[in-house]
Design an enzyme around this catalytic site. Sequence first.
Site, short mmCIF file in Angstrom:
data_model
loop_
_atom_site.label_atom_id
_atom_site.label_comp_id
_atom_site.label_asym_id
_atom_site.label_seq_id
_atom_site.Cartn_x
_atom_site.Cartn_y
_atom_site.Cartn_z
N HIS A 122 2.54 3.37 -8.92
CA HIS A 122 2.39 1.89 -9.19
C HIS A 122 3.52 1.31 -10.02
O HIS A 122 4.08 0.18 -9.59
CB HIS A 122 1.13 1.50 -9.77
CG HIS A 122 -0.22 2.10 -9.21
ND1 HIS A 122 -0.32 1.60 -7.97
CD2 HIS A 122 -1.08 2.66 -9.78
CE1 HIS A 122 -1.33 1.85 -7.61
NE2 HIS A 122 -2.07 2.69 -8.43
N LEU A 165 10.82 -20.41 -4.58
CA LEU A 165 9.80 -19.46 -3.90
C LEU A 165 8.51 -19.64 -4.67
O LEU A 165 8.53 -19.68 -6.26
CB LEU A 165 10.29 -18.00 -4.23
CG LEU A 165 9.35 -17.12 -3.71
CD1 LEU A 165 9.55 -16.85 -1.96
CD2 LEU A 165 9.63 -15.48 -4.13
N ASP A 196 0.85 -1.25 0.01
CA ASP A 196 0.01 -0.02 0.01
C ASP A 196 1.00 1.20 -0.09
O ASP A 196 1.96 1.37 0.55
CB ASP A 196 -0.77 -0.07 1.04
CG ASP A 196 -2.06 0.84 1.04
OD1 ASP A 196 -2.22 1.43 0.14
OD2 ASP A 196 -2.87 1.05 2.20
#
Length: 248
Positions: free
Chosen positions: A42, A136, A25
């Site tokens: 972004h 991962l 955020d």
Amino acid sequence: MKLMTDGSEVKLPAKIPEHVAIIMDGNGRWARSRGLPRMAGHRAGVDNLRRIIEAAVEYGIKYLTIYAFSTENWKRPPAEVKGLINILEDVIDRELKSLNENGVQLRHIGRLDQLKPELQDKVKQAIKMTEKNDRLILNVAWNYGGRDEIVCAIKQMVSDGIQPEEITESLVGRYLFTSDSPDPDLIIRTSGEMRVSNFLIWQGAYSEWYATTTYWPDFDPEELLGALHVYAQRERRYGRISGNVSSR
Ligand code: FPP
């Protein structure tokens, strides 16, 4: 001490969370504080994601779940929604090769059905291409909402003819989008907000939280390491009393 691939040394805590989930955020505020358009925030968020994924691999985190687009984000201005969809496509086009070479397995949680068919196919191909990787597991929550996920699970259980007496917590878990991942051990939220925002509301029942005022584009591997050290100090009691806890 652990030697990182860039030659630096870091002190890792003895206990590393297997699954870290992040609410990324603050991109908009990061951009505004620099007089930039929100989309610049972004894009800076994507750049940061790249370095956090690399750090997660080096720190030995096995599962990383990132909240990239919520079921509520459709309510943003159309230009921003379009921009975020473009980012999803760009990330696959530009980052897939390197993610694959680094042993990252890509998974998606949420719903793809509101995307154009070509982009749905692109996401599915990326998932297929990386399915054997195991350094991962990267769960990308895109068009994801915890309530929507639970509604989807209930619908599927009803359609499979599951009887009330067969319903257990573990069965519900197997019907969620995250059925192949353990529950998150640590959930991180950047930018100072103190909300769950419909993220992993079932799976996060006993997760530890780390909240920071740092905006996502500035949340660097060093702060991630700090969060891991904070996590290592926590005693996870799962409702028991102190000193009586071995595992869940
Ligand atoms: C929240 O910041 C951020 C988002 C809703 C989007 C996060 C997306 C990325 C970092 C890109 C990664 C994407 C993919 C597909 C891997 P905000 O816009 O709510 O910030 P604000 O609260 O400061 O306005």
